[in-house]
Design an enzyme around this catalytic site. Structure first.
Site, mmCIF file in Angstrom:
data_model
loop_
_atom_site.group_PDB
_atom_site.id
_atom_site.type_symbol
_atom_site.label_atom_id
_atom_site.label_comp_id
_atom_site.label_asym_id
_atom_site.label_seq_id
_atom_site.Cartn_x
_atom_site.Cartn_y
_atom_site.Cartn_z
ATOM 1 N N ASP A 163 0.859 -1.193 0.000
ATOM 2 C CA ASP A 163 0.000 0.000 0.000
ATOM 3 C C ASP A 163 0.895 1.243 0.000
ATOM 4 O O ASP A 163 1.843 1.307 0.789
ATOM 5 C CB ASP A 163 -0.886 -0.044 1.260
ATOM 6 C CG ASP A 163 -1.769 1.187 1.387
ATOM 7 O OD1 ASP A 163 -2.017 1.838 0.343
ATOM 8 O OD2 ASP A 163 -2.210 1.485 2.514
ATOM 9 N N ASP A 177 -1.718 -1.079 -3.852
ATOM 10 C CA ASP A 177 -2.048 -0.326 -5.064
ATOM 11 C C ASP A 177 -0.902 -0.382 -6.065
ATOM 12 O O ASP A 177 0.165 -0.942 -5.780
ATOM 13 C CB ASP A 177 -2.418 1.120 -4.703
ATOM 14 C CG ASP A 177 -1.425 1.731 -3.734
ATOM 15 O OD1 ASP A 177 -0.216 1.531 -3.948
ATOM 16 O OD2 ASP A 177 -1.846 2.371 -2.743
ATOM 17 N N ASP A 233 -4.534 -10.190 -16.162
ATOM 18 C CA ASP A 233 -5.581 -11.177 -15.945
ATOM 19 C C ASP A 233 -6.731 -10.855 -16.899
ATOM 20 O O ASP A 233 -7.082 -9.692 -17.082
ATOM 21 C CB ASP A 233 -6.071 -11.090 -14.489
ATOM 22 C CG ASP A 233 -6.250 -12.453 -13.867
ATOM 23 O OD1 ASP A 233 -7.029 -13.229 -14.444
ATOM 24 O OD2 ASP A 233 -5.636 -12.729 -12.831
ATOM 25 N N ASP A 249 -8.875 -16.348 -16.995
ATOM 26 C CA ASP A 249 -9.668 -16.881 -15.883
ATOM 27 C C ASP A 249 -10.732 -17.874 -16.366
ATOM 28 O O ASP A 249 -11.478 -17.586 -17.320
ATOM 29 C CB ASP A 249 -10.366 -15.686 -15.205
ATOM 30 C CG ASP A 249 -10.946 -16.034 -13.855
ATOM 31 O OD1 ASP A 249 -10.175 -16.433 -12.975
ATOM 32 O OD2 ASP A 249 -12.176 -15.895 -13.684
ATOM 33 N N GLU A 304 -6.627 -20.617 -17.319
ATOM 34 C CA GLU A 304 -6.953 -21.256 -16.037
ATOM 35 C C GLU A 304 -8.108 -22.227 -16.310
ATOM 36 O O GLU A 304 -9.178 -21.805 -16.754
ATOM 37 C CB GLU A 304 -7.375 -20.220 -14.999
ATOM 38 C CG GLU A 304 -7.444 -20.843 -13.609
ATOM 39 C CD GLU A 304 -8.548 -20.304 -12.730
ATOM 40 O OE1 GLU A 304 -8.464 -20.437 -11.508
ATOM 41 O OE2 GLU A 304 -9.526 -19.751 -13.278
ATOM 42 N N HIS A 324 -3.411 -17.155 -5.603
ATOM 43 C CA HIS A 324 -4.324 -16.419 -4.726
ATOM 44 C C HIS A 324 -5.572 -17.212 -4.333
ATOM 45 O O HIS A 324 -6.374 -16.738 -3.533
ATOM 46 C CB HIS A 324 -4.734 -15.115 -5.416
ATOM 47 C CG HIS A 324 -5.530 -15.385 -6.674
ATOM 48 N ND1 HIS A 324 -4.982 -15.991 -7.782
ATOM 49 C CD2 HIS A 324 -6.830 -15.168 -6.977
ATOM 50 C CE1 HIS A 324 -5.905 -16.131 -8.710
ATOM 51 N NE2 HIS A 324 -7.049 -15.638 -8.256
ATOM 52 N N ASP A 325 -5.778 -18.393 -4.931
ATOM 53 C CA ASP A 325 -6.944 -19.223 -4.607
ATOM 54 C C ASP A 325 -6.583 -20.426 -3.733
ATOM 55 O O ASP A 325 -7.480 -21.164 -3.307
ATOM 56 C CB ASP A 325 -7.581 -19.788 -5.888
ATOM 57 C CG ASP A 325 -8.237 -18.718 -6.746
ATOM 58 O OD1 ASP A 325 -8.665 -17.689 -6.201
ATOM 59 O OD2 ASP A 325 -8.314 -18.933 -7.973
HETATM 60 O O1 TEU Z 1 -10.930 -19.169 -10.019
HETATM 61 C C1 TEU Z 1 -11.635 -20.189 -10.597
HETATM 62 C C2 TEU Z 1 -11.890 -21.385 -9.810
HETATM 63 O O2 TEU Z 1 -12.719 -22.191 -10.187
HETATM 64 C C3 TEU Z 1 -11.196 -21.672 -8.567
HETATM 65 O O3 TEU Z 1 -9.891 -21.423 -8.467
HETATM 66 C C4 TEU Z 1 -12.003 -21.165 -7.442
HETATM 67 O O4 TEU Z 1 -11.632 -19.902 -7.005
HETATM 68 C C5 TEU Z 1 -11.785 -22.139 -6.349
HETATM 69 O O5 TEU Z 1 -12.095 -23.378 -6.822
HETATM 70 C C6 TEU Z 1 -12.671 -21.844 -5.219
HETATM 71 O O6 TEU Z 1 -12.370 -22.789 -4.269
HETATM 72 C C7 TEU Z 1 -10.860 -17.987 -10.713
HETATM 73 C C8 TEU Z 1 -10.067 -16.950 -9.949
HETATM 74 O O7 TEU Z 1 -8.741 -17.378 -9.834
HETATM 75 C C9 TEU Z 1 -10.740 -16.719 -8.631
HETATM 76 O O8 TEU Z 1 -9.993 -15.869 -7.804
HETATM 77 C C10 TEU Z 1 -12.098 -16.135 -8.921
HETATM 78 O O9 TEU Z 1 -12.817 -16.008 -7.734
HETATM 79 C C11 TEU Z 1 -12.892 -17.026 -9.885
HETATM 80 O O10 TEU Z 1 -12.126 -17.452 -11.001
HETATM 81 C C12 TEU Z 1 -14.059 -16.236 -10.452
HETATM 82 O O11 TEU Z 1 -13.596 -15.268 -11.335
#
Ligand code: TEU
Length: 606
Positions: free
Chosen positions: A53, A61, A130, A230, A284, A356-357
């Site tokens: 930040d 940011d 992204d 995505d 993805e 991040h997931d």
């Molecule tokens: O994620 C898609 C997805 O299906 C997974 O990684 C999901 O977030 C996970 O299974 C939940 O447990 C992508 C993005 O990376 C994620 O951050 C978004 O929330 C999602 O698409 C929707 O755009």
């Protein structure tokens, strides 16, 4: 200049002269079978909300990323994948986009974005954006006009008319609950495979596809180097929206994972906007098999550079991700080996354990307490010595771990909030109170990955002068960059060496062979690269996924002659014997000496 930086500059210089440094043709010239830049690159993922930040509002940011560009450069990576920074109501941290051509205020503005792009490019680091085009935000102008049935926009999303009491089918959202919501304005159902604020775009409509291509070209014209796409295998839904088989987990998945026209849509997109080999296009693709991946990747497939497959991070899930088990190493090895050999001649792997997931891989596959540093280094060794392109998520190169979420108030992620609500508040839920689900949250919630970067032991880990939008992991006083920099044995310094090691062609292109597939705690493999008129270049990698020491008898067919230690997180012998005694979480990489045609790296300066 650091060793890693010189690796990058040297390769770039060779590419510009039209040849890669090892004699392979470089990608600048185009054409089939060539060696694109991203094949020997390492990509660093920045989740901007949690990175740095700069203005004290508690949210990371773009200026913050700019302030930290030298850190990224110092690691020696070749590209940055920036999570979504577009205008968004932030119901799903930017994956709900309301304007594809604007930067969200919380992150800055377009001028900041341009400065970031330039700062990266000046350092020879490419920028990957992204791309979220399975859905938009319900605040996007397209959806607003669609719900008012304005001309061509009427058909931009998946609308089904009918009674407000009866959903069109039994499909479920990835975030829990039904995938359909009723819109009072249009008096119809709309589809959302994620949050109800994320309506799915109707890719059957050629105007939608054209609008997406136009938007992508707009970004390419601004000098970006690629897209991370995505849930790109979700974009095609079958006409008539048939019910899903309820026993298959996320109901309906068999209809919209790799849907009926997905290859038609994607090959069109790749041909029209992504044909240039210099563009990195990573799809993805949850739920894909090796055979599915082949259909998406390369010139024989739709044209993507590679995909993120999920098998190796979901194999231990029970009925849902919330009942994740203890990952079994034998199964984990089998899955990764299958992908290594499956895409060897046809396709390309992405290599990741974190993003991040995902919860922090160190907490899931390593020992994040007693052997935090050693197991973090071991996991990094795995992702940097397999075949494919390694992706390093922010904090991974510091050995960041999962975080405590002591109360419900500490949770930020929509998926986790929905889960707690359905488990605790719903009378049919399985939990009496938050205490009953806390362990699941602390084990698998996406928030584990999203706690702020730990730069120093200053207040809030140096992330912000304000109140951070999500709590800093309390271990920041010991786990932080400032400390890691001054410690030669840190995860940070080890990652710099790992990234440097990718200059060795055998690690990029060598054939993979899994050793001791049934060993419960060792992950061992060889990589072999045949070379004309020369001995093959070879690698032997041995990783001990255990708190106990383990002995490894090198199988008869594997020759250790000529191998020398290239990297270890312990004190291994320089020359391997036929029996290797590994300490807890010890990782070793042995390589044959560098062939004369290979690049030479400068010595690291620290
Ligand atoms: O994620 C898609 C997805 O299906 C997974 O990684 C999901 O977030 C996970 O299974 C939940 O447990 C992508 C993005 O990376 C994620 O951050 C978004 O929330 C999602 O698409 C929707 O755009």
């Amino acid at each position: 200049m650091s060793g890693a930086n010189s690796r990058r500059s040297e390769r770039r210089a060779h590419e510009q002269s039209g040849r890669a440094s090892d004699g392979r043709e470089a990608s600048m010239t185009g054409g089939a079978g060539e060696h694109q830049w991203w094949k020997d690159a390492v990509v660093y993922q920045v989740y901007p909300q949690s990175f740095q930040d700069s203005d004290g509002d508690g949210v990371g940011d773009l200026q913050g990323v700019i302030d930290r560009v030298d850190y990224i450069d110092d690691l020696g990576v070749d590209a940055v994948w920036l999570n979504p920074v577009y205008e968004s109501p932030q119901h799903d941290n930017g994956y709900d986009i309301s304007d594809y051509r604007a930067i969200d205020d919380r992150y800055g503005n377009m001028a900041d974005w341009e400065r970031l792009r330039d700062e990266l490019h000046e350092r020879d680091v490419r920028l990957i954006m992204d791309l979220v085009v399975n859905h938009t935000s319900d605040q996007h102008e397209w959806f607003q006009r669609s719900r008012r049935e304005e001309g061509a926009y009427a058909d931009y999303y998946h609308w089904v008319e009918g009674s407000p009491d009866e959903r069109p089918n039994n499909w479920e959202s990835a975030f829990g609950g039904p995938a359909w919501s009723w819109d009072d304005e249009r008096e119809a159902w709309y589809l959302h495979l994620f949050d109800e604020s994320q309506p799915d775009l109707n890719w059957r409509n050629p105007e939608v596809r054209a609008a997406v291509r136009e938007m992508m070209q707009w970004w390419l014209d601004r000098g970006i180097d690629g897209f991370r796409m995505d849930v790109i295998n979700f974009i095609s839904k079958p006409a008539g929206y048939p019910d899903g088989a309820p026993e298959l987990g996320m109901s309906g998945a068999e209809h919209f994972f790799n849907g009926p026209r997905v290859h038609e849509y994607l090959s069109e997109l790749c041909e029209e906007v992504l044909a240039d080999d210099e563009i990195l296009a990573v799809g993805e693709t949850p739920g894909v098999s090796v055979d599915d991946a082949k259909r998406y990747v390369g010139r024989d497939g739709d044209g993507l550079s590679m995909v993120f497959q999920f098998e190796h991070v979901t194999f231990d899930h029970g009925d849902s991700k919330w009942d994740a088990g203890d990952p079994d190493l034998v199964e984990f090895k089998q899955i990764l080996a299958k992908w290594q050999t499956g895409l060897a001649d046809d396709g390309w792997n992405s290599l990741y354990l974190n993003n991040h997931d995902q919860p922090r891989a160190l907490s899931r596959f390593g020992n994040d307490e007693e052997y935090r540093r050693k197991s973090a280094k071991l996991l990094g060794t795995l992702t940097h010595t397999l075949g494919g392109t390694p992706f390093v998520f922010q904090g991974e190169a510091l050995g960041m771990t999962n975080a405590p979420f002591e109360s419900r108030d500490a949770i930020r992620d929509v998926e986790a909030l929905n889960y707690v609500e359905s488990a605790v508040d719903d009378p049919d839920g399985h939990a009496d109170s938050y205490a009953d689900v806390r362990e699941a949250i602390e084990t698998v919630s996406r928030d584990n990955a999203r706690t702020p970067m730990q730069w120093s032991d200053d207040e809030h880990a140096g992330f912000t002068d304000g109140e951070p939008w999500i709590d800093v992991n309390p271990n920041y006083e010991t786990v932080n960059l400032e400390r890691a920099r001054s410690d030669p044995d840190s995860v940070f310094h080890y990652y710099r060496e790992l990234i440097d090691l990718r200059e060795r062609d055998v690690l990029v292109d060598g054939d993979f062979e899994l050793l001791a597939p049934d060993h419960p705690s060792l992950f061992a493999y060889t990589r072999t690269l045949e070379r004309e008129d020369e001995n093959p270049e070879r690698a032997l990698v041995v990783l001990n996924f255990d708190d106990e020491p383990t002995a490894f008898a090198v199988p008869d067919g594997v020759t250790v002659d000529g191998l020398e230690l290239a990297l270890t997180n312990d004190d291994a012998p320089v020359v391997p014997g036929r029996s290797l005694d590994l300490g807890p979480w010890e990782a070793r990489v042995y390589l044959t000496s560098r062939p004369t045609t290979a690049r030479t790296a400068d010595q690291p300066d620290q």
